[in-house]
Design a protein around this motif. Structure first.
Motif, short mmCIF file in Angstrom:
data_model
loop_
_atom_site.label_atom_id
_atom_site.label_comp_id
_atom_site.label_asym_id
_atom_site.label_seq_id
_atom_site.Cartn_x
_atom_site.Cartn_y
_atom_site.Cartn_z
N LYS A 21 1.28 2.51 -7.10
CA LYS A 21 1.19 3.18 -5.80
C LYS A 21 0.31 4.44 -5.85
N GLY A 22 -0.70 4.40 -6.70
CA GLY A 22 -1.63 5.52 -6.80
C GLY A 22 -2.70 5.45 -5.72
N LYS A 23 -3.20 6.61 -5.34
CA LYS A 23 -4.19 6.67 -4.28
C LYS A 23 -5.62 6.86 -4.79
N LEU A 56 -7.43 5.55 -7.51
CA LEU A 56 -8.18 4.33 -7.81
C LEU A 56 -8.33 3.47 -6.57
N LEU A 57 -7.28 3.38 -5.75
CA LEU A 57 -7.36 2.59 -4.53
C LEU A 57 -8.43 3.15 -3.59
N GLY A 58 -8.50 4.49 -3.51
CA GLY A 58 -9.54 5.12 -2.69
C GLY A 58 -10.93 4.78 -3.19
N ALA A 59 -11.10 4.80 -4.54
CA ALA A 59 -12.40 4.45 -5.12
C ALA A 59 -12.74 2.99 -4.85
N MET A 60 -11.74 2.10 -4.93
CA MET A 60 -11.97 0.69 -4.66
C MET A 60 -12.31 0.45 -3.20
N LYS A 61 -11.69 1.22 -2.31
CA LYS A 61 -12.01 1.11 -0.88
C LYS A 61 -13.46 1.55 -0.63
N ASP A 62 -13.89 2.61 -1.33
CA ASP A 62 -15.28 3.05 -1.19
C ASP A 62 -16.24 1.97 -1.70
N PHE A 63 -15.89 1.37 -2.85
CA PHE A 63 -16.72 0.28 -3.39
C PHE A 63 -16.75 -0.89 -2.42
N GLN A 64 -15.59 -1.18 -1.80
CA GLN A 64 -15.52 -2.24 -0.80
C GLN A 64 -16.46 -1.99 0.36
N ARG A 65 -16.51 -0.72 0.81
CA ARG A 65 -17.40 -0.38 1.92
C ARG A 65 -18.87 -0.53 1.52
N ILE A 66 -19.19 -0.18 0.28
CA ILE A 66 -20.57 -0.33 -0.22
C ILE A 66 -20.96 -1.81 -0.24
N VAL A 67 -20.07 -2.65 -0.78
CA VAL A 67 -20.34 -4.09 -0.84
C VAL A 67 -20.48 -4.66 0.57
N THR A 68 -19.62 -4.18 1.49
CA THR A 68 -19.71 -4.63 2.88
C THR A 68 -21.07 -4.32 3.48
N PHE A 111 -13.19 -6.83 -2.79
CA PHE A 111 -12.33 -7.24 -1.69
C PHE A 111 -10.98 -7.77 -2.14
N VAL A 112 -10.95 -8.54 -3.20
CA VAL A 112 -9.68 -9.13 -3.63
C VAL A 112 -8.74 -8.05 -4.17
N ALA A 113 -9.26 -7.14 -4.99
CA ALA A 113 -8.40 -6.11 -5.59
C ALA A 113 -7.74 -5.22 -4.53
N PRO A 114 -8.48 -4.60 -3.60
CA PRO A 114 -7.82 -3.81 -2.55
C PRO A 114 -6.92 -4.67 -1.65
N GLY A 115 -7.30 -5.94 -1.43
CA GLY A 115 -6.48 -6.81 -0.60
C GLY A 115 -5.11 -7.05 -1.21
N ILE A 116 -5.07 -7.32 -2.51
CA ILE A 116 -3.79 -7.51 -3.20
C ILE A 116 -3.00 -6.21 -3.22
N ALA A 117 -3.68 -5.08 -3.44
CA ALA A 117 -3.01 -3.78 -3.45
C ALA A 117 -2.38 -3.48 -2.09
N ASP A 118 -3.08 -3.80 -1.01
CA ASP A 118 -2.56 -3.55 0.33
C ASP A 118 -1.32 -4.40 0.61
N LEU A 119 -1.28 -5.61 0.07
CA LEU A 119 -0.10 -6.46 0.28
C LEU A 119 1.15 -5.83 -0.32
N LEU A 137 -6.35 -5.29 -11.31
CA LEU A 137 -6.47 -4.03 -10.59
C LEU A 137 -5.60 -4.03 -9.33
N GLY A 138 -5.62 -5.15 -8.58
CA GLY A 138 -4.84 -5.22 -7.35
C GLY A 138 -3.35 -5.10 -7.60
N LEU A 139 -2.83 -5.89 -8.54
CA LEU A 139 -1.41 -5.83 -8.87
C LEU A 139 -1.03 -4.47 -9.46
N GLY A 140 -1.92 -3.94 -10.30
CA GLY A 140 -1.66 -2.62 -10.90
C GLY A 140 -1.59 -1.52 -9.86
N MET A 141 -2.55 -1.51 -8.92
CA MET A 141 -2.55 -0.48 -7.87
C MET A 141 -1.33 -0.61 -6.97
#
Length: 403
Positions: A149-151, A153-165, A58-66, A141-145
């Motif tokens: 601006k790559g899609k 790794l961010l897509g993979a992290m979003k999938d992982f986020q959904r699994i954890v959810t 959650f933190v990594a995609p959250g920082i990337a989205d910011l 990971l969040g700052l790097g993504m």
């Protein structure tokens, strides 16, 4: 039939735990109590395993989205939200340090109990990484993504986020009431339950007073910056406050918060940008609750909540709160890793924190969304000043030609 919410299930779990504990204590039949304590032991290990996954997921995609927002305005808004959360936590510590030692007897639950209940067995589930390792990895990971601006790794992290959810929503949350039952069974059998309830009734009173007080501070600052009447501004936000009490979700309250913020004469473009963003990153109410509740748990367990221990926790809490809106149970789920690693909370203390947070989650959420309106007022003033400066620079660069 409407699904029963988490808070009613937690209340049922607490009451059931007290009843089972009292019956077991009076009849000296401990096997039922040990069944629940065994479950709590296993669940505590599962919770320790899932915490690093929550942080990374959650933190990594959250920082990337910011990093996808509108430049400087996003950075300024995020800075205000972070400072607000840290200020709320620091204020909560100051009040807690002054008041809590007077209403909570230090070490009440650390005293040796006459009854020692142990689980029948336990299952060790080592986490895949430590909490601090997960935090550092999430920031990297969040700052790097956000930077590349790559899609992929961010897509993979979003999938992982959904699994954890899914795991949190379908496994962790449904099991929390049973876990709480086990904790309160042990407290009741050990004769500690009424001490706990008495101690935390005082904590709740302080939390609610601080929630209201901090809203007054926020709108006082917005008044100094903008000149808008703070009483009128708060009154305009009341519908959002009461909506949040019912929804227990900053995100679900966004439509009402948008409408209320517009009543405070905030420009539409600022409202449409700041309110949804702050619903994700501004959780001052949750910060107040978590800081005060954790101090109460530390005191009653025989630990001393010093400023040296709590301030780094507050600083990290302000960042970790970015993950909160995406997790069922919100702020407390996002903070479990910090409670474990920075304040050294054991599974029983973490479970108690979940119950304490859930009992007032509505008021914390209401404080969050109402405070978003104050930030919107401040950002509106800053945005107008930036536009004036930019226009002046344009005029200076291309002055009018006279003939």
């Amino acid at each position: 039939m409407k699904k029963v919410g988490l808070l009613p299930r937690l209340i049922i779990g607490i009451v059931l735990g007290i009843i089972i504990g009292m019956v077991s204590k009076s009849t000296e039949i401990y096997f039922v109590s040990r069944i629940f304590i065994t479950f709590s032991s296993i669940f505590g290990n599962l919770l320790s395993f899932i915490i690093p996954c929550i942080i990374v997921g959650f933190v990594a995609p959250g920082i990337a989205d910011l990093g996808k927002g509108s430049g400087k305005l996003l950075g300024i808004t995020a800075a205000f939200a972070y400072v607000s959360a840290v200020a709320a936590g620091t204020l909560a510590y100051m009040f807690g340090a002054s008041i809590l030692p007077k209403v909570i007897k230090a070490g009440e639950l650390a005293e040796k109990s006459a009854v020692n209940l142990e689980p029948y067995f336990t299952i060790t589930i080592p986490p895949i990484m430590g909490v601090m390792t997960a935090l550092v990895a999430a920031f990297m990971l969040g700052l790097g993504m956000a930077h590349i601006k790559g899609k992929t790794l961010l897509g993979a992290m979003k999938d992982f986020q959904r699994i954890v959810t899914l795991v949190v929503k379908n496994v962790i949350i449904p099991c929390v009431p049973i876990h709480i039952t086990g904790i309160f069974v042990k407290l009741t059998v050990a004769g500690e339950i009424f001490k706990t309830l008495k101690a935390f009734s005082s904590v709740y009173a302080i939390i609610l007073v601080l929630h209201i007080g901090y809203l007054v501070v926020q709108y006082g600052i917005s008044w100094i910056v903008s000149g808008k009447n703070p009483i009128k501004s708060i009154r305009n936000m009341i519908p959002a406050y009461f909506t949040a009490l019912g929804t227990q979700s900053s995100a679900a309250t966004i439509p009402v918060t948008l409408q209320c913020a517009r009543k405070n004469e905030v420009d539409d473009d600022i409202v449409d940008f700041v309110i949804p963003l702050c619903a994700t990153i501004h959780l001052a109410g949750d910060t107040i609750t978590i800081v005060l509740a954790s101090m109460g748990v530390m005191l009653i367990s025989g630990q001393t909540p010093t400023f040296g221990a709590m301030f780094p926790f507050i600083l990290m809490l302000g960042v970790t709160m970015v993950a909160a809106p995406g997790i069922p149970g919100g702020g407390i789920m996002a903070s479990l890793g910090l409670l474990q690693d920075m304040l050294l909370f054991n599974p029983a203390q973490q479970g108690l924190m979940i119950a304490l947070h859930a009992a007032q989650d509505s008021f914390g959420t209401a404080t969050n969304v109402t405070g978003d309106g104050a930030i919107a007022i401040i950002m509106n003033v800053i945005s107008k000043k930036r536009k004036i400066v930019q226009e002046a620079q344009v005029v200076k660069e291309f002055p009018k030609t006279t003939f």
